[in-house]
Design an enzyme around this catalytic site. Structure first.
Site, short mmCIF file in Angstrom:
data_model
loop_
_atom_site.label_atom_id
_atom_site.label_comp_id
_atom_site.label_asym_id
_atom_site.label_seq_id
_atom_site.Cartn_x
_atom_site.Cartn_y
_atom_site.Cartn_z
N CYS A 156 0.81 -1.24 0.00
CA CYS A 156 0.00 0.00 0.00
C CYS A 156 0.83 1.27 0.00
O CYS A 156 0.70 2.10 -0.92
CB CYS A 156 -0.94 0.01 1.19
SG CYS A 156 -2.28 -1.15 1.00
C1 UDX Z 1 -0.97 0.17 5.52
C2 UDX Z 1 -1.92 1.07 6.33
O1 UDX Z 1 -1.54 1.02 7.71
C3 UDX Z 1 -3.36 0.64 6.12
O2 UDX Z 1 -4.23 1.53 6.82
C4 UDX Z 1 -3.67 0.68 4.64
O3 UDX Z 1 -5.00 0.25 4.38
C5 UDX Z 1 -2.69 -0.20 3.87
O4 UDX Z 1 -1.34 0.21 4.16
P1 UDX Z 1 0.10 -2.27 5.80
O5 UDX Z 1 0.76 -2.03 4.48
O6 UDX Z 1 -0.55 -3.59 6.03
O7 UDX Z 1 -1.04 -1.16 6.04
O8 UDX Z 1 1.24 -2.10 6.93
P2 UDX Z 1 1.60 -1.12 8.16
O9 UDX Z 1 1.44 -1.88 9.42
O10 UDX Z 1 0.94 0.18 8.05
O11 UDX Z 1 3.20 -0.95 7.90
C6 UDX Z 1 3.68 -0.41 6.68
C7 UDX Z 1 5.21 -0.35 6.66
O12 UDX Z 1 5.69 0.68 7.52
C8 UDX Z 1 5.92 -1.63 7.11
O13 UDX Z 1 6.99 -1.90 6.22
C9 UDX Z 1 6.43 -1.30 8.49
O14 UDX Z 1 7.57 -2.05 8.83
C10 UDX Z 1 6.73 0.18 8.34
N1 UDX Z 1 6.71 0.92 9.61
C11 UDX Z 1 5.56 1.04 10.32
C12 UDX Z 1 7.88 1.56 10.07
O15 UDX Z 1 8.94 1.49 9.44
N2 UDX Z 1 7.83 2.30 11.22
C13 UDX Z 1 6.69 2.44 11.95
O16 UDX Z 1 6.74 3.13 12.98
C14 UDX Z 1 5.52 1.79 11.49
#
Ligand code: UDX
Length: 438
Positions: free
Chosen positions: A276
């Site tokens: 996403c």
């Molecule tokens: C995301 C959105 O959260 C969700 O609302 C939307 O519908 C789809 O995209 P998702 O892709 O499943 O969901 O993952 P998410 O848990 O949001 O993490 C995304 C990325 O950010 C991951 O690679 C995670 O490791 C990274 N991340 C997250 C960080 O590097 N630091 C953080 O503090 C949080």
């Protein structure tokens, strides 16, 4: 209500299962016969906690899957949950979605001639897929082209999805908000009726946003762009902290106490991946450019994110020459709790190690098979300890909990150089340990 959900990927399957569970009569449509067979058999083709339970409970009863669009004319609501991947230039590829919209329209064109519906029946087609504001018009056009003479009885709405992989079912049942993008009171009321049992089942008062279709999809993009930028800003500040020998986590833990900022999504490290954030940020940047606006801040969010794996490799270079040596990559999934490796930070890390002629050994509790498709020639270990055995360096890419407890496993390394991209390793003693932003 009778609901048809076209597309049975992450979003479509979760939607179909949760709507059936809420008491609706659901038909899932997908072009892939294997996906259809799996749903009818009561299990999901994807790894998502809780989904199999819902499917096995409702398949053959309130939920069925098919490759045909036959259920569309009799549905009270038809959802389109088709993937919207990126084109080469980052812009959104609406090809599969508009094809499905056209077929949905064609299924409705014959309506009134024996399908049981009356000629003045109105049909509601709701886009769940993430599409840009200009994309709404393209999907509507395809739907109406398929419907032909029936086009004036077919209305398009949007209802974006905010679920996260790994917690999709829970997120669907306990949303922070529900967004209806409609063109008429009739469509809004129909969506309200559909969601009524779900809203009633949540403890909290779920805010429902009623707006037009374009604004609704922009809310989704703004949401994801904000979160991705929040992480990138944490990474930018984290990179500065590292230069000054300061721990970014100590800094951001304090910053997050400001309730205008909030404590979540401040974890700096090797950056964001997944299906996403990268795709959606690229799509809204491309759409902005197409409309004559240069999105400077979003460009910077992407640039910072793209730079983090390279910074991790530079830290490695400062401590080890890995040419010909064994290097462990701990974690391959884009985040813990999923086997999804789309845009995982492990990909540029493995490529960078291969550029350095290292022998890469990867480990992930669930994502090794999906990584093998991309990197068939690297070694895959059965455990983190096996990956570390004899390695001259280790790079930690995904924050799986099990990595926190590795302790003794590091003693089997040939040279205990550990570069942590997620702040998950607790042991420091006896290691040449570097955190990316701490
Ligand atoms: C995301 C959105 O959260 C969700 O609302 C939307 O519908 C789809 O995209 P998702 O892709 O499943 O969901 O993952 P998410 O848990 O949001 O993490 C995304 C990325 O950010 C991951 O690679 C995670 O490791 C990274 N991340 C997250 C960080 O590097 N630091 C953080 O503090 C949080």
């Amino acid at each position: 209500m009778r609901v048809t959900v076209v597309g049975s990927g992450y979003v479509g399957t979760t939607l179909a299962a949760c709507l059936a569970d809420a008491g609706h009569d659901v038909t899932a449509v997908d072009i892939d016969p294997d996906v259809v067979a799996a749903i009818n058999d009561g299990h999901a083709a994807i790894h998502e906690p809780g989904l199999d339970d819902l499917l096995s409970e409702h398949a053959g009863d309130r939920l069925r899957a098919t490759t045909e669009y036959e259920s569309v004319p009799d549905a009270d609501v038809t959802f389109l949950a088709i993937g919207t991947p990126s084109n080469e230039d980052g812009s959104i590829d609406l090809g599969a979605l508009t094809a499905a919209a056209e077929m949905t329209g064609e299924a409705l064109a014959g309506e009134g001639n024996g399908s049981g519906a009356t000629p003045d029946d109105r049909h509601l087609v709701v886009v769940k897929s993430t599409i840009t504001p200009p994309g709404v018009g393209a999907v509507r056009e395809a739907l109406h082209a398929g419907a032909g003479d029936a086009a004036d009885r077919v209305e398009l709405a949007t209802n974006p999805e905010f679920l996260r992989e790994g917690t999709a079912v829970d997120d669907f049942r306990h949303p922070d908000k529900i967004v209806f993008g409609t063109e008429s009171e009739w469509a809004t009321e129909r969506l309200e009726t559909l969601y009524e049992p779900l809203v009633a089942a949540t403890d909290a008062d779920v805010p429902v946003i009623r707006t037009d279709p374009e604004t609704a999809v922009m809310i989704k993009y703004a949401n994801n762009a904000f979160l991705a930028s929040k992480i990138s800003l944490s990474n930018d500040l984290g990179n500065i902290c590292k230069r000054f020998g300061i721990d970014a986590y100590e800094v951001m833990d304090a910053v997050g106490l400001d309730d205008r900022i909030g404590a979540k999504f401040l974890r700096s490290g090797v950056g964001w991946g997944g299906s996403c954030f990268p795709k959606d940020v690229d799509a809204i940047r491309a759409a902005a450019r197409e409309a004559g606006y240069e999105p400077a801040l979003l460009d910077a969010a992407v640039a910072v994110n793209d730079g983090q794996p390279e910074r991790m490799l530079e830290l490695l270079d400062a401590h080890a020459d890995v040419a010909g040596g064994r290097v462990a990559v701990l974690g391959l999934a884009f985040k813990p709790g999923t086997d999804d490796v789309r845009n995982s930070r492990a990909i540029p890390i493995i490529e960078g190690l291969q550029d350095r002629s290292a022998d890469v050994v990867g480990y992930d509790p669930v994502a090794a098979e999906n990584t093998r498709e991309r990197f068939p020639d690297i070694e895959y270990a059965d455990s983190a300890a096996a990956a570390l055995d004899g390695a001259s360096a280790a790079l930690v890419v995904t924050d799986w909990d099990e990595f926190a407890a590795l302790d003794d496993a590091f003693d089997a390394m040939a040279d205990p150089v550990v570069i942590d991209g997620r702040r998950v390793i607790e042991r420091r003693a006896g290691l040449t340990y570097e955190g990316l932003t701490w």
